[in-house]
Scaffold this motif. Structure first.
Motif, PDB file in Angstrom:
ATOM      1  N   UNK A 354       0.864  -1.190   0.000  1.00 21.75           N
ATOM      2  CA  UNK A 354       0.000   0.000   0.000  1.00 21.75           C
ATOM      3  C   UNK A 354       0.895   1.233   0.000  1.00 21.75           C
ATOM      4  N   UNK A 355       1.146   1.779  -1.180  1.00 25.51           N
ATOM      5  CA  UNK A 355       2.117   2.869  -1.309  1.00 25.51           C
ATOM      6  C   UNK A 355       1.453   4.237  -1.198  1.00 25.51           C
ATOM      7  N   UNK A 356       0.864   4.449  -0.002  1.00 23.61           N
ATOM      8  CA  UNK A 356       0.230   5.729   0.316  1.00 23.61           C
ATOM      9  C   UNK A 356       0.570   6.061   1.762  1.00 23.61           C
ATOM     10  N   UNK A 357       0.714   7.348   2.056  1.00 21.80           N
ATOM     11  CA  UNK A 357       1.121   7.727   3.405  1.00 21.80           C
ATOM     12  C   UNK A 357       0.756   9.174   3.696  1.00 21.80           C
ATOM     13  N   UNK A 358       0.639   9.477   4.991  1.00 21.34           N
ATOM     14  CA  UNK A 358       0.468  10.853   5.458  1.00 21.34           C
ATOM     15  C   UNK A 358       1.737  11.416   6.064  1.00 21.34           C
ATOM     16  N   UNK A 359       2.709  10.527   6.386  1.00 23.42           N
ATOM     17  CA  UNK A 359       3.841  10.970   7.204  1.00 23.42           C
ATOM     18  C   UNK A 359       5.169  10.371   6.727  1.00 23.42           C
ATOM     19  N   UNK A 372      -1.159   8.748  12.775  1.00 24.85           N
ATOM     20  CA  UNK A 372      -1.498   9.551  11.608  1.00 24.85           C
ATOM     21  C   UNK A 372      -2.841   9.097  11.024  1.00 24.85           C
ATOM     22  N   UNK A 373      -3.487   9.930  10.202  1.00 25.06           N
ATOM     23  CA  UNK A 373      -4.839   9.623   9.723  1.00 25.06           C
ATOM     24  C   UNK A 373      -4.991   8.257   9.046  1.00 25.06           C
ATOM     25  N   UNK A 374      -4.080   7.892   8.126  1.00 18.56           N
ATOM     26  CA  UNK A 374      -4.225   6.622   7.423  1.00 18.56           C
ATOM     27  C   UNK A 374      -4.059   5.439   8.368  1.00 18.56           C
ATOM     28  N   UNK A 375      -3.103   5.530   9.291  1.00 16.96           N
ATOM     29  CA  UNK A 375      -2.902   4.431  10.246  1.00 16.96           C
ATOM     30  C   UNK A 375      -4.085   4.300  11.199  1.00 16.96           C
ATOM     31  N   UNK A 406      -8.682   8.358   0.288  1.00 15.97           N
ATOM     32  CA  UNK A 406      -9.306   9.640  -0.035  1.00 15.97           C
ATOM     33  C   UNK A 406      -9.724  10.392   1.224  1.00 15.97           C
ATOM     34  N   UNK A 407     -10.265   9.658   2.189  1.00 10.23           N
ATOM     35  CA  UNK A 407     -10.761  10.296   3.410  1.00 10.23           C
ATOM     36  C   UNK A 407      -9.627  10.881   4.251  1.00 10.23           C
ATOM     37  N   UNK A 415       7.716   7.767  -6.082  1.00 12.11           N
ATOM     38  CA  UNK A 415       8.316   8.985  -6.623  1.00 12.11           C
ATOM     39  C   UNK A 415       8.605   8.890  -8.114  1.00 12.11           C
ATOM     40  N   UNK A 416       8.647   7.651  -8.646  1.00  8.73           N
ATOM     41  CA  UNK A 416       8.923   7.445 -10.054  1.00  8.73           C
ATOM     42  C   UNK A 416       7.681   7.697 -10.911  1.00  8.73           C
ATOM     43  N   UNK A 417       6.573   7.038 -10.485  1.00 12.09           N
ATOM     44  CA  UNK A 417       5.343   7.105 -11.267  1.00 12.09           C
ATOM     45  C   UNK A 417       4.156   6.993 -10.325  1.00 12.09           C
ATOM     46  N   UNK A 418       3.771   8.099  -9.679  1.00  8.67           N
ATOM     47  CA  UNK A 418       2.679   8.060  -8.695  1.00  8.67           C
ATOM     48  C   UNK A 418       1.424   7.416  -9.269  1.00  8.67           C
ATOM     49  N   UNK A 419       0.845   6.527  -8.467  1.00  8.04           N
ATOM     50  CA  UNK A 419      -0.354   5.810  -8.905  1.00  8.04           C
ATOM     51  C   UNK A 419      -1.543   6.246  -8.068  1.00  8.04           C
ATOM     52  N   UNK A 420      -2.610   6.659  -8.721  1.00  6.56           N
ATOM     53  CA  UNK A 420      -3.813   7.052  -7.987  1.00  6.56           C
ATOM     54  C   UNK A 420      -4.445   5.822  -7.361  1.00  6.56           C
ATOM     55  N   UNK A 421      -5.141   6.014  -6.259  1.00 13.13           N
ATOM     56  CA  UNK A 421      -5.784   4.883  -5.589  1.00 13.13           C
ATOM     57  C   UNK A 421      -6.881   4.287  -6.463  1.00 13.13           C
TER      58      UNK A 421
END
Length: 449
Positions: A354-359, A372-375, A406-407, A415-421
């Motif tokens: 899961x390559x998404x983060x807030x921190x 943090x929000x996602x955790x 999203x929430x 950092x190479x090719x950001x992927x939308x959720x």
């Protein structure tokens, strides 16, 4: 005295250590007596299910008993250090401290921390999620040391390296073992950089265990990893076995190799090579360049589910299927519930897939990252499905990951090719729908048994 207080008690640690030393004297003779001693030491209710399973295995003297005897063929110093760090520090004392902090802080506290020392790798494997990060990122030795020190304050004594290829930084990995002799370090590795000198270093520090990536036999493995890699892996396993060092196998199963990696011949090969454990990972379509065709069909995933469970009862090797064994850990273990992932840029992610983060760990403490929000969305949402064969918020429940990202405003860490959720989850929608019927049937049958 409650369970947490008992486990943190100095006398408790001394008693467990005495039991382990008793086993050293004559393993084959004393193993059957060991669980009686452990029952006297451990508080009522503490790891009761695991204790019952060990007791049964010892009484029957089956494959699990044979695996335990294999542990006593390893280097004595390495074995003693592993038992101390894994059983006492990480699982017993660490587990008690983790639970205490969970209750106090109201967030997840991980049993293990996965981190990427580097994004660099000497291979470029088809479908590798790590390749999406690029090859120029590194966590400094000082940063990794800080992560470990913060983790130990939370009760976390198990650290697992991913990448990239962690062995690109052999010297730093050994230095970290020296800096934290009370921790156990495991590393996923393609195995091609394991040599005689590194085996001697592992014997010296005693707290480093490799998990070598292998995708089947030579044709299946080299088709994904490159020509000649299978032969190099065989050489690495030979060296580790000769030096009486513990190691395991990590394998990603896909629609192309599922038959190879779940065959009796593959299990026998791993056991003969000296592997103590094997971890099976379901292919995840992570990254803009991912290949959804590699996702196993419901029938193929069912075949892996059934074969792994069969060989678990008949082969002396510890096996864990991370997508099909969620019932043993109560669903998804990510988001800090049992583990989290820190990539080579320092982004703190709930899961290696899961390559998404807030921190970022360079900007906050480990505890702050867990809040943090996602955790916290993970903490509040787990388990994500009552069917333990549909545990993941991405693969089997993509609508949940969409909502959480999203929430919480989490950003892509690629950092190479950001992927939308949305792009990621669209690749999982049809898979989740197809798997649901099979998963519900298998789960119902499992509950009835």
């Amino acid at each position: 005295m409650n369970i947490l207080s008992a486990v943190k008690n100095t006398a408790f640690s001394a008693a467990v250590t005495a039991t382990l030393n008793y086993l050293e004297q004559d393993p084959e003779q004393n193993i059957p007596k060991a669980m009686g001693l452990m029952d006297k030491v451990l508080p009522d209710g503490w790891y009761e299910g695991q204790r019952a399973a060990f007791r049964k295995a010892i009484e029957e003297k089956g494959n699990w008993y044979q695996l335990l005897l294999k542990a006593y063929q390893l280097d004595t110093g390495v074995r003693k250090t592993f038992f101390q760090n894994f059983i006492i520090n990480a699982s017993l004392k660490g587990g008690a401290l983790q639970e205490e902090i969970r209750q106090r802080e109201g967030c997840n506290i991980p049993w293990a921390i996965l981190l990427d020392p580097t994004s660099a790798c000497n291979l470029h494997c088809t479908g590798c999620w790590a390749a999406e990060y690029g090859h120029k990122l590194n966590l400094s030795l000082e940063t990794i040391d800080s992560i470990v020190r913060q983790g130990k304050e939370l009760g976390t004594y198990m650290y697992i390296y991913t990448g990239g290829e962690p062995m690109v930084r052999k010297k730093d990995l050994i230095t970290l073992c020296e800096m934290h002799p009370d921790c156990e370090f495991l590393s996923f590795t393609n195995g091609t950089l394991i040599d005689e000198e590194f085996c001697r270093e592992m014997l010296r520090v005693k707290n480093f265990v490799p998990a070598i990536s292998l995708e089947g036999f030579e044709q299946a493995n080299d088709g994904r990893r490159g020509q000649g890699v299978y032969e190099k892996v065989q050489n690495a396993m030979r060296l580790l076995k000769e030096h009486k060092l513990p190691f395991g196998i990590s394998t990603c199963y896909t629609s192309a190799n599922y038959e190879d990696i779940s065959s009796e011949a593959f299990f026998d090969m791993m056991i003969e090579a000296g592997a103590m454990f094997v971890w099976f990972f379901h292919y995840m379509p992570v990254g803009n360049e991912a290949v959804p065709a590699l996702l196993p069909s419901p029938e193929q995933r069912k075949a892996v589910y059934e074969r792994v469970r069969h060989f678990r009862e008949t082969k002396p090797i510890f096996s864990m299927d991370f997508q099909n064994d969620a019932e043993y850990v109560g669903g998804c273990i990510a988001g800090g519930r049992n583990y989290l992932h820190i990539n080579a840029a320092g982004d703190v992610e709930p899961c290696v897939f899961i390559h998404y983060s807030n921190v970022n760990i360079h900007d906050c403490s480990l505890l702050d990252a867990l809040k943090s929000p996602l955790f916290m969305a993970y903490h509040d949402g787990q388990p994500f499905n009552e069917n333990m064969l549909r545990p993941c918020p991405m693969l089997e429940n993509p609508e949940i990951l969409r909502d959480m990202v999203k929430r919480t405003g989490a950003k892509s860490t690629d950092l190479q090719s950001p992927e939308s959720v949305d792009h990621l989850c669209e690749k999982c929608d049809s898979y989740a729908a197809c798997w649901q019927g099979m998963a519900d049937t298998l789960w119902q049958n499992s509950k009835e048994k």
